[in-house]
Motif scaffolding. Structure first.
Motif, PDB file in Angstrom:
ATOM      1  N   ILE A  15      36.617  -4.345  -0.120  1.00 26.62           N
ATOM      2  CA  ILE A  15      38.015  -4.760  -0.118  1.00 26.62           C
ATOM      3  C   ILE A  15      38.789  -3.674   0.620  1.00 26.62           C
ATOM      4  O   ILE A  15      38.752  -2.508   0.210  1.00 26.62           O
ATOM      5  CB  ILE A  15      38.577  -4.941  -1.532  1.00 26.62           C
ATOM      6  CG1 ILE A  15      37.794  -6.009  -2.299  1.00 26.62           C
ATOM      7  CG2 ILE A  15      40.065  -5.314  -1.483  1.00 26.62           C
ATOM      8  CD1 ILE A  15      38.208  -6.146  -3.755  1.00 26.62           C
ATOM      9  N   ILE A  17      42.172  -1.896   1.703  1.00 28.55           N
ATOM     10  CA  ILE A  17      43.583  -1.727   1.391  1.00 28.55           C
ATOM     11  C   ILE A  17      44.189  -0.916   2.529  1.00 28.55           C
ATOM     12  O   ILE A  17      43.868   0.262   2.688  1.00 28.55           O
ATOM     13  CB  ILE A  17      43.798  -0.999   0.049  1.00 28.55           C
ATOM     14  CG1 ILE A  17      42.941  -1.614  -1.056  1.00 28.55           C
ATOM     15  CG2 ILE A  17      45.273  -0.991  -0.314  1.00 28.55           C
ATOM     16  CD1 ILE A  17      43.310  -3.024  -1.422  1.00 28.55           C
ATOM     17  N   LYS A  20      50.570  -1.439   6.003  1.00 35.69           N
ATOM     18  CA  LYS A  20      51.122  -2.525   6.806  1.00 35.69           C
ATOM     19  C   LYS A  20      51.900  -1.934   7.971  1.00 35.69           C
ATOM     20  O   LYS A  20      53.110  -2.034   8.078  1.00 35.69           O
ATOM     21  CB  LYS A  20      52.031  -3.414   5.956  1.00 35.69           C
ATOM     22  CG  LYS A  20      52.386  -4.737   6.610  1.00 35.69           C
ATOM     23  CD  LYS A  20      53.191  -5.609   5.653  1.00 35.69           C
ATOM     24  CE  LYS A  20      53.511  -6.960   6.278  1.00 35.69           C
ATOM     25  NZ  LYS A  20      54.291  -7.813   5.346  1.00 35.69           N
ATOM     26  N   THR A  24      48.640  -6.324  12.254  1.00 37.20           N
ATOM     27  CA  THR A  24      48.253  -7.128  11.090  1.00 37.20           C
ATOM     28  C   THR A  24      47.785  -8.514  11.517  1.00 37.20           C
ATOM     29  O   THR A  24      47.302  -9.284  10.691  1.00 37.20           O
ATOM     30  CB  THR A  24      49.437  -7.265  10.107  1.00 37.20           C
ATOM     31  OG1 THR A  24      50.551  -7.858  10.795  1.00 37.20           O
ATOM     32  CG2 THR A  24      49.848  -5.902   9.557  1.00 37.20           C
ATOM     33  N   ASP A  39      37.721  -9.069   2.739  1.00 36.17           N
ATOM     34  CA  ASP A  39      38.984  -9.149   2.008  1.00 36.17           C
ATOM     35  C   ASP A  39      39.877  -7.987   2.455  1.00 36.17           C
ATOM     36  O   ASP A  39      39.608  -6.832   2.129  1.00 36.17           O
ATOM     37  CB  ASP A  39      38.701  -9.069   0.503  1.00 36.17           C
ATOM     38  CG  ASP A  39      39.950  -9.278  -0.353  1.00 36.17           C
ATOM     39  OD1 ASP A  39      41.071  -9.284   0.195  1.00 36.17           O
ATOM     40  OD2 ASP A  39      39.797  -9.428  -1.585  1.00 36.17           O
ATOM     41  N   ARG A  41      43.765  -6.399   2.538  1.00 38.65           N
ATOM     42  CA  ARG A  41      45.072  -6.461   1.900  1.00 38.65           C
ATOM     43  C   ARG A  41      45.967  -5.358   2.470  1.00 38.65           C
ATOM     44  O   ARG A  41      45.517  -4.221   2.654  1.00 38.65           O
ATOM     45  CB  ARG A  41      44.930  -6.293   0.382  1.00 38.65           C
ATOM     46  CG  ARG A  41      43.895  -7.272  -0.218  1.00 38.65           C
ATOM     47  CD  ARG A  41      43.750  -7.092  -1.711  1.00 38.65           C
ATOM     48  NE  ARG A  41      42.631  -7.891  -2.229  1.00 38.65           N
ATOM     49  CZ  ARG A  41      42.324  -8.010  -3.505  1.00 38.65           C
ATOM     50  NH1 ARG A  41      43.073  -7.378  -4.429  1.00 38.65           N
ATOM     51  NH2 ARG A  41      41.294  -8.743  -3.895  1.00 38.65           N
ATOM     52  N   GLU A  54      46.536   1.915  -5.391  1.00 37.28           N
ATOM     53  CA  GLU A  54      46.234   0.485  -5.330  1.00 37.28           C
ATOM     54  C   GLU A  54      44.725   0.248  -5.338  1.00 37.28           C
ATOM     55  O   GLU A  54      44.242  -0.724  -5.946  1.00 37.28           O
ATOM     56  CB  GLU A  54      46.865  -0.133  -4.078  1.00 37.28           C
ATOM     57  CG  GLU A  54      46.616  -1.632  -3.898  1.00 37.28           C
ATOM     58  CD  GLU A  54      47.268  -2.487  -4.971  1.00 37.28           C
ATOM     59  OE1 GLU A  54      47.022  -3.709  -4.969  1.00 37.28           O
ATOM     60  OE2 GLU A  54      48.033  -1.954  -5.803  1.00 37.28           O
ATOM     61  N   VAL A  58      43.039  -2.193  -8.082  1.00 41.39           N
ATOM     62  CA  VAL A  58      42.193  -3.333  -7.724  1.00 41.39           C
ATOM     63  C   VAL A  58      40.793  -3.156  -8.302  1.00 41.39           C
ATOM     64  O   VAL A  58      40.207  -4.109  -8.851  1.00 41.39           O
ATOM     65  CB  VAL A  58      42.127  -3.483  -6.187  1.00 41.39           C
ATOM     66  CG1 VAL A  58      41.077  -4.518  -5.787  1.00 41.39           C
ATOM     67  CG2 VAL A  58      43.486  -3.877  -5.633  1.00 41.39           C
TER      68      VAL A  58
END
Length: 239
Positions: A15, A17, A20, A24, A39, A41, A54, A58
């Motif tokens: 995953i 992370i 941003k 993107t 995945d 995020r 985070e 998660v």
């Protein structure tokens, strides 16, 4: 991206992370991560502390065992790959006075510097910064953790860390020097650098050469650490 590839090969569900910031959309590395069904995020933050918090949230919410890979894989375990890289270079019996590498989160430089200390003690390692973090502190810490992990009998200090700031206007913001380096290497070597990492870093090597850092008979190795996918992610006029 490489963390996702490695995780999947080892049967671990990755995953990502990410901040941003920058790209993107589904292009560049984001396209490759999509093809791997990863995945991904995004967080609207500039703080790595937020990112790591985070990651823990998660991981804990999953109810499963999880391993938190730092940004860039920059910890002692991640640095071991570049320690071994320097051993492979030393095993060629080629001598290098300098090894220059991109410095984005500290792990590459730390591994290369510890590896040089072990296998190429007459070689100076230079980190070419593409971010503005305090790498004299960050890289020294990772070097110390790597040396401890390997049970070495020396403790790296900030005097072992040599840096050149090529960040320009900021991380992931292309620079004119970096763009010129990208064009130079593509035209002359068929080697494709990127505007975030390796382009700015190679521009740093060019800068050092022009400033007289290297003697005419010095052997200088530029450690190309990839990133060509970035050429297809950022809309930038390379001139």
């Amino acid at each position: 991206m490489y963390n996702a590839i490695t995780s999947k090969k080892e049967g671990v569900t990755p995953i990502l992370i990410l901040k941003k910031r920058g790209v993107t959309e589904r292009k560049g590395n984001q396209l490759l991560e999509y093809l791997m069904d990863t995945d991904v995020r995004f967080m609207d933050t500039d703080s790595y502390d937020d990112i790591y918090a985070e990651m823990d949230r998660v991981g804990q919410a999953s109810g499963k065992k999880y391993y938190k890979i730092p940004c860039g894989g920059s910890n002692a375990i991640g640095a071991l790959g570049y320690v071994n890289c320097m051993k492979e270079i030393a095993d060629t019996s080629m001598h290098f006075d300098y090894v220059c590498c991109a410095e984005g989160s500290g792990g590459t430089h730390a591994g290369v510097a510890v590896g040089a200390k072990l296998f190429m003690p007459k070689t100076q390692v230079v980190g070419l910064m593409v971010d503005s973090d305090p790498f004299e502190i960050i890289t020294t810490r990772i070097m110390q953790e790597t040396a401890k992990l390997l049970k070495l009998d020396f403790v790296p200090t900030e005097s072992d860390v040599h840096l050149v700031n090529m960040c320009g206007s900021g991380y992931a913001i292309p620079s004119s020097e970096g763009n010129a380096a990208i064009r130079m290497m593509a035209a002359n070597e068929g080697l494709f650098l990127d505007p975030v990492y390796t382009g700015k870093a190679f521009a740093g090597l060019i800068k050092l050469a022009r400033e007289g850092k290297f003697k005419s008979d010095d052997n200088v190795l530029y450690l190309y650490s990839g990133g060509a996918g970035g050429l297809f992610a950022i809309d930038v006029d390379l001139g």
